[in-house]
Every structure is written in structure tokens, then in C-alpha cells.
Design a protein around this motif. Structure first.
Motif, PDB file in Angstrom:
ATOM      1  N   SER A   1      -8.027 -15.062 -12.268  1.00 29.73           N
ATOM      2  CA  SER A   1      -7.227 -14.236 -11.372  1.00 29.73           C
ATOM      3  C   SER A   1      -8.087 -13.132 -10.800  1.00 29.73           C
ATOM      4  O   SER A   1      -8.824 -12.472 -11.527  1.00 29.73           O
ATOM      5  CB  SER A   1      -6.043 -13.634 -12.134  1.00 29.73           C
ATOM      6  OG  SER A   1      -5.356 -12.734 -11.330  1.00 29.73           O
ATOM      7  N   LYS A   2      -8.015 -12.936  -9.488  1.00 27.91           N
ATOM      8  CA  LYS A   2      -8.800 -11.907  -8.840  1.00 27.91           C
ATOM      9  C   LYS A   2      -7.917 -10.882  -8.150  1.00 27.91           C
ATOM     10  O   LYS A   2      -8.342 -10.193  -7.239  1.00 27.91           O
ATOM     11  CB  LYS A   2      -9.740 -12.535  -7.806  1.00 27.91           C
ATOM     12  CG  LYS A   2     -10.767 -13.462  -8.435  1.00 27.91           C
ATOM     13  CD  LYS A   2     -11.725 -13.984  -7.404  1.00 27.91           C
ATOM     14  CE  LYS A   2     -12.752 -14.901  -8.034  1.00 27.91           C
ATOM     15  NZ  LYS A   2     -13.699 -15.424  -7.047  1.00 27.91           N
ATOM     16  N   LYS A   3      -6.644 -10.818  -8.570  1.00 27.64           N
ATOM     17  CA  LYS A   3      -5.725  -9.886  -7.935  1.00 27.64           C
ATOM     18  C   LYS A   3      -5.911  -8.499  -8.506  1.00 27.64           C
ATOM     19  O   LYS A   3      -6.181  -8.325  -9.674  1.00 27.64           O
ATOM     20  CB  LYS A   3      -4.272 -10.339  -8.140  1.00 27.64           C
ATOM     21  CG  LYS A   3      -3.975 -11.662  -7.452  1.00 27.64           C
ATOM     22  CD  LYS A   3      -2.543 -12.052  -7.695  1.00 27.64           C
ATOM     23  CE  LYS A   3      -2.229 -13.374  -7.029  1.00 27.64           C
ATOM     24  NZ  LYS A   3      -0.849 -13.795  -7.269  1.00 27.64           N
ATOM     25  N   LYS A   4      -5.737  -7.507  -7.638  1.00 27.54           N
ATOM     26  CA  LYS A   4      -5.837  -6.122  -8.059  1.00 27.54           C
ATOM     27  C   LYS A   4      -4.439  -5.598  -8.327  1.00 27.54           C
ATOM     28  O   LYS A   4      -3.572  -5.666  -7.480  1.00 27.54           O
ATOM     29  CB  LYS A   4      -6.515  -5.279  -6.975  1.00 27.54           C
ATOM     30  CG  LYS A   4      -7.935  -5.730  -6.666  1.00 27.54           C
ATOM     31  CD  LYS A   4      -8.539  -4.914  -5.548  1.00 27.54           C
ATOM     32  CE  LYS A   4      -9.945  -5.386  -5.213  1.00 27.54           C
ATOM     33  NZ  LYS A   4     -10.550  -4.631  -4.114  1.00 27.54           N
ATOM     34  N   LEU A   5      -4.251  -5.036  -9.515  1.00 31.12           N
ATOM     35  CA  LEU A   5      -2.924  -4.586  -9.915  1.00 31.12           C
ATOM     36  C   LEU A   5      -2.991  -3.128 -10.318  1.00 31.12           C
ATOM     37  O   LEU A   5      -4.048  -2.628 -10.709  1.00 31.12           O
ATOM     38  CB  LEU A   5      -2.401  -5.426 -11.092  1.00 31.12           C
ATOM     39  CG  LEU A   5      -2.258  -6.916 -10.820  1.00 31.12           C
ATOM     40  CD1 LEU A   5      -1.845  -7.619 -12.086  1.00 31.12           C
ATOM     41  CD2 LEU A   5      -1.275  -7.185  -9.726  1.00 31.12           C
TER      42      LEU A   5
ATOM     43  N   LEU B   1       0.841  -1.182   0.000  1.00 28.59           N
ATOM     44  CA  LEU B   1       0.000   0.000   0.000  1.00 28.59           C
ATOM     45  C   LEU B   1       0.879   1.235   0.000  1.00 28.59           C
ATOM     46  O   LEU B   1       1.768   1.376   0.854  1.00 28.59           O
ATOM     47  CB  LEU B   1      -0.926   0.011   1.220  1.00 28.59           C
ATOM     48  CG  LEU B   1      -1.791  -1.236   1.438  1.00 28.59           C
ATOM     49  CD1 LEU B   1      -2.582  -1.098   2.724  1.00 28.59           C
ATOM     50  CD2 LEU B   1      -2.710  -1.477   0.262  1.00 28.59           C
ATOM     51  N   VAL B   2       0.647   2.139  -0.942  1.00 30.23           N
ATOM     52  CA  VAL B   2       1.405   3.378  -1.043  1.00 30.23           C
ATOM     53  C   VAL B   2       0.472   4.528  -0.686  1.00 30.23           C
ATOM     54  O   VAL B   2      -0.537   4.750  -1.359  1.00 30.23           O
ATOM     55  CB  VAL B   2       1.987   3.580  -2.453  1.00 30.23           C
ATOM     56  CG1 VAL B   2       2.822   4.852  -2.509  1.00 30.23           C
ATOM     57  CG2 VAL B   2       2.829   2.378  -2.867  1.00 30.23           C
TER      58      VAL B   2
ATOM     59  N   LEU C   1      -4.639   6.912   0.083  1.00 29.24           N
ATOM     60  CA  LEU C   1      -4.144   5.738  -0.635  1.00 29.24           C
ATOM     61  C   LEU C   1      -4.060   6.061  -2.119  1.00 29.24           C
ATOM     62  O   LEU C   1      -5.066   6.372  -2.752  1.00 29.24           O
ATOM     63  CB  LEU C   1      -5.071   4.539  -0.403  1.00 29.24           C
ATOM     64  CG  LEU C   1      -4.677   3.236  -1.096  1.00 29.24           C
ATOM     65  CD1 LEU C   1      -3.355   2.729  -0.565  1.00 29.24           C
ATOM     66  CD2 LEU C   1      -5.760   2.180  -0.920  1.00 29.24           C
ATOM     67  N   ILE C   2      -2.865   5.988  -2.691  1.00 31.26           N
ATOM     68  CA  ILE C   2      -2.687   6.344  -4.100  1.00 31.26           C
ATOM     69  C   ILE C   2      -2.353   5.141  -4.967  1.00 31.26           C
ATOM     70  O   ILE C   2      -2.446   5.219  -6.181  1.00 31.26           O
ATOM     71  CB  ILE C   2      -1.582   7.408  -4.267  1.00 31.26           C
ATOM     72  CG1 ILE C   2      -0.253   6.907  -3.711  1.00 31.26           C
ATOM     73  CG2 ILE C   2      -1.995   8.706  -3.590  1.00 31.26           C
ATOM     74  CD1 ILE C   2       0.905   7.853  -3.948  1.00 31.26           C
ATOM     75  N   ASN C   3      -1.959   4.021  -4.354  1.00 30.20           N
ATOM     76  CA  ASN C   3      -1.646   2.850  -5.171  1.00 30.20           C
ATOM     77  C   ASN C   3      -1.655   1.610  -4.291  1.00 30.20           C
ATOM     78  O   ASN C   3      -1.317   1.666  -3.110  1.00 30.20           O
ATOM     79  CB  ASN C   3      -0.274   2.993  -5.835  1.00 30.20           C
ATOM     80  CG  ASN C   3      -0.262   2.409  -7.232  1.00 30.20           C
ATOM     81  OD1 ASN C   3      -0.945   1.415  -7.501  1.00 30.20           O
ATOM     82  ND2 ASN C   3       0.508   2.997  -8.125  1.00 30.20           N
ATOM     83  N   LYS C   4      -2.079   0.505  -4.887  1.00 30.71           N
ATOM     84  CA  LYS C   4      -2.041  -0.795  -4.221  1.00 30.71           C
ATOM     85  C   LYS C   4      -1.388  -1.780  -5.174  1.00 30.71           C
ATOM     86  O   LYS C   4      -1.910  -2.072  -6.246  1.00 30.71           O
ATOM     87  CB  LYS C   4      -3.442  -1.272  -3.833  1.00 30.71           C
ATOM     88  CG  LYS C   4      -3.433  -2.585  -3.047  1.00 30.71           C
ATOM     89  CD  LYS C   4      -4.808  -2.943  -2.533  1.00 30.71           C
ATOM     90  CE  LYS C   4      -4.757  -4.222  -1.704  1.00 30.71           C
ATOM     91  NZ  LYS C   4      -6.087  -4.608  -1.187  1.00 30.71           N
ATOM     92  N   LEU C   5      -0.233  -2.306  -4.783  1.00 33.71           N
ATOM     93  CA  LEU C   5       0.547  -3.199  -5.628  1.00 33.71           C
ATOM     94  C   LEU C   5       0.431  -4.615  -5.093  1.00 33.71           C
ATOM     95  O   LEU C   5       0.290  -4.835  -3.888  1.00 33.71           O
ATOM     96  CB  LEU C   5       2.013  -2.784  -5.654  1.00 33.71           C
ATOM     97  CG  LEU C   5       2.296  -1.298  -5.841  1.00 33.71           C
ATOM     98  CD1 LEU C   5       3.773  -1.030  -5.715  1.00 33.71           C
ATOM     99  CD2 LEU C   5       1.779  -0.821  -7.181  1.00 33.71           C
ATOM    100  N   THR C   6       0.474  -5.577  -5.988  1.00 35.15           N
ATOM    101  CA  THR C   6       0.434  -6.983  -5.583  1.00 35.15           C
ATOM    102  C   THR C   6       1.773  -7.612  -5.898  1.00 35.15           C
ATOM    103  O   THR C   6       2.013  -8.080  -6.999  1.00 35.15           O
ATOM    104  CB  THR C   6      -0.686  -7.729  -6.327  1.00 35.15           C
ATOM    105  OG1 THR C   6      -0.521  -7.533  -7.722  1.00 35.15           O
ATOM    106  CG2 THR C   6      -2.039  -7.250  -5.879  1.00 35.15           C
TER     107      THR C   6
ATOM    108  N   ILE D   1     -12.397   2.908  -6.299  1.00 30.45           N
ATOM    109  CA  ILE D   1     -11.532   3.604  -7.259  1.00 30.45           C
ATOM    110  C   ILE D   1     -10.193   2.931  -7.256  1.00 30.45           C
ATOM    111  O   ILE D   1      -9.231   3.423  -6.707  1.00 30.45           O
ATOM    112  CB  ILE D   1     -11.407   5.087  -6.899  1.00 30.45           C
ATOM    113  CG1 ILE D   1     -12.774   5.723  -6.662  1.00 30.45           C
ATOM    114  CG2 ILE D   1     -10.683   5.838  -7.999  1.00 30.45           C
ATOM    115  CD1 ILE D   1     -12.705   7.165  -6.259  1.00 30.45           C
ATOM    116  N   MET D   2     -10.135   1.748  -7.800  1.00 30.60           N
ATOM    117  CA  MET D   2      -8.871   1.035  -7.935  1.00 30.60           C
ATOM    118  C   MET D   2      -8.599   0.835  -9.414  1.00 30.60           C
ATOM    119  O   MET D   2      -9.506   0.848 -10.236  1.00 30.60           O
ATOM    120  CB  MET D   2      -8.929  -0.311  -7.230  1.00 30.60           C
ATOM    121  CG  MET D   2      -8.967  -0.173  -5.710  1.00 30.60           C
ATOM    122  SD  MET D   2      -7.540   0.708  -5.084  1.00 30.60           S
ATOM    123  CE  MET D   2      -6.271  -0.432  -5.560  1.00 30.60           C
ATOM    124  N   SER D   3      -7.364   0.648  -9.741  1.00 30.65           N
ATOM    125  CA  SER D   3      -6.984   0.537 -11.144  1.00 30.65           C
ATOM    126  C   SER D   3      -6.368  -0.820 -11.409  1.00 30.65           C
ATOM    127  O   SER D   3      -5.762  -1.427 -10.550  1.00 30.65           O
ATOM    128  CB  SER D   3      -5.986   1.635 -11.511  1.00 30.65           C
ATOM    129  OG  SER D   3      -4.860   1.542 -10.689  1.00 30.65           O
TER     130      SER D   3
END
Length: 878
Positions: free
Chosen positions: A419-423, A189-190, A201-206, A402-404
Motif C-alpha cells: 500500500s502506498k496511500k498516505k493516511l 485536502l484540509v 495544508l494541515i491534513n490529507k485524508l484518503t 511533512i506528511m503523517s
């Protein structure tokens, strides 16, 4: 370099943490024993300028723990020290006297308990941001991060997370813009943070973050452009390979480089040197700039120092300690590395400037920090409580809707798991990816015509006689259905040999193009009919005010959105595409495809669509026509290799389907292969292949985990290659190159599938067999030729020029005179290099390139018979 090993005189106590603050190195023992040593005294002792017996700490005191647990955390600055255990955090202010540049006595310090928690809550990390003046305290069981003011120790705000997102460790941004949290659910989490504690929260990386060890020690690069992520690569049991990925913050956190550490249990400590180094090249009158990273494993006592330019260990202290290294810290000048082992031994790695390089001034690092992407200013929330309670409620969380997600999320083919991962979203030189919301997919249909002839399943004799169920997993049974008229069949899903997954319907989501985040396309799905239609609204944020640009009502359910330079597009679940201008005017009537859509991508003036049955459409929206006839994705899925009697077979996942600004479709698969569609030949072309990763000397080694041969190092070439090393480096470091982007995708897939071990087997066996001695140079030339041809199709003239230059010099060194003459004739005579880009067709462009090649190859004696002939023809020599 000199190494000083100094066992600390601490009885039955471990030292878990240390910190280099000002001219001192501070250590904190597990039982609360804190010591401060002068860094220069340790360095002088390492260089035999002082006696070891004269070493003594400048300050030593005991932290009153009161059963607070072992000390694990130490941070702060010259004004206050923050010392933390698993349940408490103390603040010791006034420990350093700036006037006398010495340490104050214990009586002059002010102690304060900053925070305390009770079981089962535990503190997993304590970090201090010197720019913001904020102490971050990470709590695992409460799943939150507390923000405290460094001087006053007052709580500013808190970051709450999901139940599964237990924070493990935090990473401080040297510029004070962001705070990164590694969580237990293997996500990153960024958050954007300001001095008041307001966060967003501006970005969520997997990224696969390894769970053990718990207390990581990670820092970012001083330029604040690289985010390191410690993770692990799957391998055979007891032989797993540990690797660390370096994410490019300015390129949407894409994997920039990879470090493969020798420790089998993962890396525990990764600290960037606060200095940025430069090594001049006197012969070339140039210089090379790089960072240094110190890493150590979780169980062994090995210390590695990496040069980020070479991505190889600059220094390797193999098993310097019999126990694990608990923490490391660099001095501010970047010439000394301090480490503490689990057996309470303090290590001082004292380097000289000639060992590491010249450290650039701080002003130069500040200039590089200014080149990073700037984040918009955080909005302060309106207080709903009294002014006294306001700091407790300062919070700006990003909406969960609001995720990308990029278009390279795995869209599985028939039979593959979804796949259900958020990238996060990403972009590379016209390769624009879908920045839509987080997606889940519907499984493809398994229905086939009832009268379709199929081979019945046969039971094996062993299973029939012994009544033992087969251990082999049975494939999903196809579902036959009846049709009214099998003679008049529509090309729908039930009669297609390709079944791609389609996105599920979401109640509401937002889409924002990467090049203009102030424009937001919001979709609120209704019931899919006239009673409650779907609302599509485009808004623009100007000076923090929302302005509606256009709005439309659609009696359909919308699944995917995208945007080009001058148009917006979205599609419905039943395969209808709507296209609008920026003002909301319909550019054309809705396009009806008849089947669901799996990919919808736009870039420049082009719109690309891939349906669930593998049909590929590409339209030029400006000209309102097809860029090339409708084609299919079927040839890329290896149908002949995966043929079976079950009609529907499993195939590779499509990990990306995108389009360039010049209308060239790009596709990557889960096996690492990358393709582009040649609209002139109307067929798919291979761009990136794992075979070249194993055999080519010019594979993109800066973004791989040792996938290429050992000769990929430029310093391993002959002296004649010095002229092309710089060009090779420019080609590999070009982040805007589409070819490099495709090769990085191949590297990621090979890395994910743990095929790195094949490289060692390849190098040991294949190259040593009789008849395969020159295989590496043949594969290298084949790889270069393919990159040249791909650059032509992508219409990248600059990259084409550099690749041809490298290719011709390589041919000259290897003595391939006929092939070199063939290339010279191609550049000198052929005017049909490209029919679409006049740049390639220009005679002056090709002649100037040939002139540079002739000058570069003129000094290679074995091909002078070829180069002299063309040099005379072009009046280079008389």
C-alpha cells in the motif's frame, strides 16, 4: 410535516442550485433566470394558510451569461449574491435592503464579473465562507482554488495542487477555520485559512470519493465537529451500496458514523440543518441532543432526513420526484427544508417542532463550537514583491515531506501488494500511532535454503494435452540460495516463515508526537556510513522560534521514529534501535535485533517493536527491562488455515500494531479481527471479531454500516431494558474506549471488503432455521463476556463496571440464574480478578459494583431467588 410541490413556470430551463438567505429562498435557472421567494409564504401555503395561486416570486431577473455556460452555483449572504457557471462568476451586491427587510429592485443592484476562465479550464464549485468573507472558486483543469474577497471581489490568493488532484467540490467550516477540498484522485485536502487568504495544508485524508456526479452539495455540522464524506461501497454489479462516512474532526478525522443510503448511484446532496436539536425525555428527566442531515441520491428523487443520534432515517420521502434532486437547503430555524428537482419543481418540507425536536439557541451552538480543537495562528508570509502584488502571493503550503501516516497503514505479509496511500495520524486512549512521514515499503524476501524439500509443481492433464495455459495466477517462485553451514543457522529472514514488509529509506522526514506538536524530530539520512552519517535533530517551537534540544550523528540509515512520555526512539534499516531522553542523553546502549523492523511504537513508558520476521518485543523504558518475554505474531496469521506446499503462503495484512499506556500490545488484521497480548498468559487474546458484528445486539452499531442485527436498536427492546439503554449508549459513544476502537477497525474492514450483504443473508436464513432460534441471545452474551474480560486485561475499571452491569441485567431478563449466580460469586468472593491493577482487587470496588447490580436486577421477578440471597448478605434488605 406538510409537503408543498410547486412546479416553477420556467420554459425549457433547469434549476441546478438554490440557497436559503435570510427570509428568502433564492433559485438560479440554468439559463440565468434568478428568482427569490419568501420562505414564510411557501410554509404558509404548505400548511393551507395561504392559497397556491397567490404564490409569486419577490424578485426575478436574468443573468447576462454571454455564452458562459449553464448556471450551477449560487451562494452569498444578504449583502451580495455570487452566481457562477462553468466559466464565469458574477457578484450582485445590494440585492437586499436591511432597513426595510425587503428585496431591492434590479436597478439598485450592482453587477460585477468576479472571475472568468476559458476552456479547457472549468469551474467545479463556488463556495462562500461567511466568517472569513472569502469566495472560493475551484478550477478543475488548472488544479487550483482561487480566493476572492466577498465585497470587493479582489483576488486574495490561490491554492495550487498536483496534476492528479483536480478539485471536485469544497466544504465550508461553520467556524471559519478550515476549508476542505475533495479531489479527483480520491483524496481530501484540509486547509487552514484566515481572512487575508493565507492558507496552510494541515491534513490529507484518503477516502474513496465517488467521481459521479461532478457537482456535489455538501455542508458540515453547525458545531463544526463532523466532516461528511460522500463515497461508495463496492458491491456486486448493478447493486452497489452507497454510503457516507462522518469523520470526527476532533479525533483526527476518524470515521465516527456511517450512513447507508438506498441510492445505488451514490449521494449527490448532503446538507446539515443549521440548527442543533434536543428532545426531552419526561420519564427519565433527561434529554437527547442530535443533528439532522438531509440527503438525496444522484439519479432518484428520494429525500432522506437522518437523526445522527439513531443513524436511521427520521423521514423518508421515497421517490418524491421522478427526476433527481439537484440541490437542497434548510431554513435558518431548522424547521423547513427546500429542495429543487431536475424537472424544475420546488419542494417545501414544512416541519413542526414536535416532528423534529426543540432547536437549541444559537448561543448553545457557539459554546459547542468553542469545544473543538483550536488551530495555531497562521503565520503571515514575508512579501517578496511590491505591496501592490502582495495579495497575489500570500501562500502557506505545507511541505510535501511533512506528511503523517498512522501505524494502521497496511504492512503486507508475504505475497501481498504494497500500500502506498498516505493516511493521517490518529490516537485513541493511549493507542498512539506513528505520526511519521508518508511511507513506502520494500517487499519481503522470497529466498529459502536450497536444500529445503518442496513438492514439485504438477501440470494439470487438461493443460498438458490441450496446450492451453492455465488461467490461475501462478505464485511467485521461491529463490533458493546456498549457505556455508546449514547446521548453524541464524534466525534471519531466509529461514523465517513470516516475512513482513519494511519501510523504504527516505532522504528526509519529520516526526512530531500527537500530544505535543511543538516538538519535531527531523531525520536527514546520509549514505549509511561514516563518510556521510545520518543527522537526527530534535527541535522545539516556542513562540514561532525553533530551538534545537539535541542533535546526534548516526552512521546508519533511519527508517521509523516514535516517542513516549519521557523518551525518543528510532531504528535503522538493519534493526538497531536508539533510545534518547528529552535532553538527548542516551538511556541505554543501542539495541541490536539483527533484522529489519516493520513497526516501532511507543506510548507512556513502553516501547513496542515488531520485526520483519514477526518477533514482538515490548520494553519498559523506565525500568529498562522486557515487559514480557519475546513473542511472535505468527499465531494471528492463521498458518494452519493457509498451509500449502509452497512453504511461504499469503496471509492477512497487519493493519495496526500499537501499544497502550499500560503496556498492552494491540494488533488488527485486514480481515477485521483485533487482538491483544496477555502478558500473564503469554498468548494472544481475541478482542474484536466479525462474527459478533453479525450476531450481537451490543456491537458498536454507532460506527457501523448496519452490520449488527435488527435488534441492535435500543427502542426495540422490552421496557425492562430502559434502565440499561443509557449505559449501552455511554459505552458505545465512549471515544476513549480501546474496545470501541478495535470494533470500529473491524467495521471498516468488513465495510471495505463488501461483506455487508452477508448480514441480510444471515438474518433471513440462519435465524429462521430450526435449532437456531436463540442463537442471537447466545452470541450477544458471548460478546458481552468477551468485552468484560478484555476490559479487565486493559485495566479499564469504569468500562468494566458498565459492561458487567449490562451483562447481569441481560442475564436476569433471559432467566440465566446459574450464570448470574456465578457472576455474583465472582464479584463477592474472588480477589484475583486482576493481579496488576489494585482497583479490581479492591473488595470495596467489587462490593459496590455488586450492590448496584442487585438494585438494578431486584425488580426482575424470575431471578429474585438469586438476588435476594446476596441482598440479605450485603444488608441491602432485612
Amino acid at each position: 410535516m406538510r409537503l408543498l410541490k410547486y412546479p416553477l413556470d420556467i420554459n425549457d430551463e433547469k434549476v441546478n442550485t438554490l440557497a436559503a438567505l435570510g427570509p428568502y429562498i433564492i433559485l438560479a435557472g440554468s439559463d440565468g433566470h434568478v428568482m427569490a421567494w419568501k420562505q414564510q409564504q411557501l410554509v404558509d401555503t404548505a400548511f393551507d394558510k395561504a392559497m397556491i395561486k397567490d404564490l409569486k416570486p419577490e424578485l426575478s431577473f436574468q443573468v447576462d451569461q454571454d455564452s458562459g455556460g449553464d448556471i450551477f452555483f449560487l451562494t452569498g449572504d444578504l449583502e451580495a449574491l455570487c452566481i457562477g457557471s462553468e466559466h464565469r462568476v458574477w457578484s450582485y451586491s445590494g440585492w437586499f435592503n436591511k432597513d426595510t427587510t425587503s428585496i431591492n429592485s434590479l436597478e439598485q443592484m450592482k453587477k460585477k464579473l468576479m472571475f472568468e476562465c476559458k476552456s479547457p479550464s472549468t469551474i467545479t464549485d463556488v463556495k462562500y465562507d461567511i466568517h472569513l468573507g472569502i469566495i472560493f472558486v475551484l478550477l478543475s483543469n488548472e488544479n487550483k482554488v482561487l480566493l476572492f474577497h466577498h465585497k470587493s471581489s479582489e483576488k486574495l490568493s490561490e491554492i495550487s495542487m498536483d496534476k492528479a488532484s483536480k478539485p471536485i467540490t469544497g466544504i465550508i467550516d461553520p467556524t471559519g477555520q478550515t476549508f476542505t477540498i475533495l479531489t479527483a484522485d480520491r483524496s481530501i485536502l484540509v486547509y487552514q485559512v484566515n481572512k487575508t487568504g493565507t492558507h496552510k495544508l494541515i491534513n490529507k485524508l484518503t477516502q474513496h470519493v465517488q467521481m459521479y456526479p461532478l457537482h456535489y452539495r455538501i455542508s458540515m455540522s453547525p458545531q463544526a465537529d463532523i466532516l461528511p464524506v460522500i463515497n461508495s461501497v463496492k458491491g456486486v454489479p448493478n447493486n452497489a451500496t452507497s454510503c457516507t462516512t462522518l469523520l470526527d474532526r476532533n479525533n483526527n478525522y476518524k470515521v465516527m458514523k456511517t450512513l447507508v443510503t438506498p441510492s445505488s448511484n451514490g449521494c449527490k446532496v448532503l446538507v446539515y440543518s443549521p440548527a442543533y436539536y434536543e428532545k426531552p425525555n419526561i420519564k427519565k428527566a433527561t434529554s437527547t441532543r442530535y443533528n439532522l442531515i438531509a440527503t438525496s441520491g444522484s439519479t432518484d428523487g428520494t429525500v432522506l432526513v437522518w437523526n445522527t443520534k439513531r443513524m436511521k432515517p427520521l423521514f423518508n420521502a421515497l421517490q418524491v420526484s421522478k427526476t433527481a434532486i439537484n440541490d437542497m437547503s434548510w431554513s435558518q430555524d431548522g424547521l423547513t427544508l427546500f429542495a429543487i428537482s431536475n424537472d424544475t419543481t420546488l419542494y417545501t418540507f414544512a416541519f413542526q417542532e414536535k416532528d423534529l425536536g426543540v432547536a437549541l439557541p444559537l448561543a448553545e451552538i457557539k459554546t459547542l463550537q468553542e469545544l473543538n480543537k483550536k488551530l495555531p495562528k497562521l503565520e503571515e508570509p514575508v512579501p517578496t514583491q511590491t505591496p501592490k502584488d502582495f495579495p497575489e502571493n500570500v501562500k502557506l503550503e505545507a511541505s510535501s515531506s511533512i506528511m503523517s501516516i498512522p501505524n494502521d497503514t497496511s504492512r503486507p505479509i508475504t505475497g501481498k501488494k504494497l500500500s502506498k496511500k498516505k493516511l493521517p495520524s490518529g490516537q485513541t486512549n493511549g493507542i498512539k500511532t506513528t505520526q511519521s512521514t508518508s511511507m513506502e515499503f520494500n517487499a519481503p524476501s522470497y529466498t529459502v535454503p536450497k536444500d529445503l524439500k518442496r513438492k514439485p509443481k504438477e501440470a494439470t492433464p487438461n493443460d498438458a494435452t490441450n496446450n492451453v495455459p492455465s488461467s490461475k495466477k501462478q505464485k511467485k517462485e521461491l529463490q533458493p540460495i546456498d549457505f556455508l553451514d546449514t547446521g548453524l543457522m541464524l534466525p534471519n529472514t531466509s529461514f523465517s516463515r513470516i516475512r513482513l514488509a519494511t519501510p523504504k529509506i527516505r532522504s528526509t522526514f519529520k516526526y512530531s508526537p500527537i500530544n505535543n506538536p511543538n516538538l519535531i524530530l527531523e531525520v536527514k539520512n546520509g549514505s549509511g556510513n561514516e563518510q556521510r552519517p545520518t543527522i537526527v535533530r530534535l527541535t522545539s517551537k516556542v513562540l514561532d522560534q525553533d530551538q534545537v534540544l539535541f542533535q546526534d550523528f548516526i552512521p546508519k540509515l533511519v527508517t521509523i521514529c516514535t516517542a513516549g512520555d519521557t523518551f525518543w526512539s528510532f531504528c535503522s534499516e538493519d534493526g538497531i534501535i536508539y533510545i534518547y531522553s528529552d535532553s538527548g542523553r542516551k538511556l541505554m546502549a543501542p539495541l541490536i535485533l539483527g533484522v529489519g523492523i516493520s513497526f516501532l511504537e511507543a506510548c507512556g513508558t513502553y516501547l513496542l517493536c515488531l520485526t520483519s520476521i514477526g518477533e514482538l518485543y515490548c520494553w519498559n523504558i523506565e525500568q529498562k527491562k522486557l515487559a514480557f518475554p519475546t513473542n511472535t505474531i505468527y499465531p494471528l496469521l492463521n498458518p494452519t488455515l493457509r498451509y500449502s506446499d509452497d512453504i511461504l503462503t499469503r496471509a492477512e495484512n497487519i493493519t495496526m500494531c500499537s501499544i497502550t499506556k499500560k503496556g498492552v500490545p494491540l494488533v488488527t488484521l485486514s480481515n477485521g479481527d483485533g487482538y491483544l497480548f496477555d502478558k500473564d498468559m503469554e498468548t494472544w487474546l481475541l478482542v474484536s471479531d466479525g462474527w459478533w458484528a453479525y450476531g450481537s445486539q451490543y456491537w458498536d452499531t454507532t460506527n457501523t454500516t448496519g452490520l449488527s442485527s435488527s435488534k441492535a436498536n435500543t427502542d426495540a427492546f422490552s421496557s425492562n431494558e430502559a434502565n440499561i439503554n443509557e449505559m449501552v449508549s455511554d459505552i458505545k459513544n465512549d471515544n476513549q474506549s480501546i474496545i470501541n476502537f478495535m470494533e470500529r477497525k473491524t467495521n471498516d474492514e468488513l465495510n471495505r471488503k463488501s461483506r455487508i450483504k452477508n448480514l441480510q443473508r444471515f438474518a433471513r436464513t440462519i435465524l429462521m432455521k430450526e435449532g437456531f432460534e436463540n442463537m442471537e441471545e447466545i452470541v450477544t452474551l458471548s460478546h458481552l463476556e468477551n468485552k468484560i474480560l478484555t476490559a479487565i486485561k486493559l485495566e479499564e475499571s469504569e468500562e468494566f463496571s458498565k459492561l458487567v452491569m449490562v451483562y447481569c441485567i441481560r442475564l436476569s431478563e433471559l432467566g440465566y440464574m446459574d450464570r448470574l449466580d456465578d457472576v455474583f460469586q465472582w464479584l463477592y468472593n474472588d480477589v484475583s480478578v486482576s493481579h496488576t491493577d489494585t482497583r479490581f482487587a479492591e473488595v470495596n470496588f467489587r462490593r459496590d459494583l455488586l450492590r448496584k447490580i442487585l438494585i438494578a436486577c431486584g425488580g426482575i421477578r424470575q431471578v429474585q431467588r438469586v438476588t435476594t440471597r446476596y441482598a440479605k448478605e450485603m444488608n441491602i434488605i432485612s
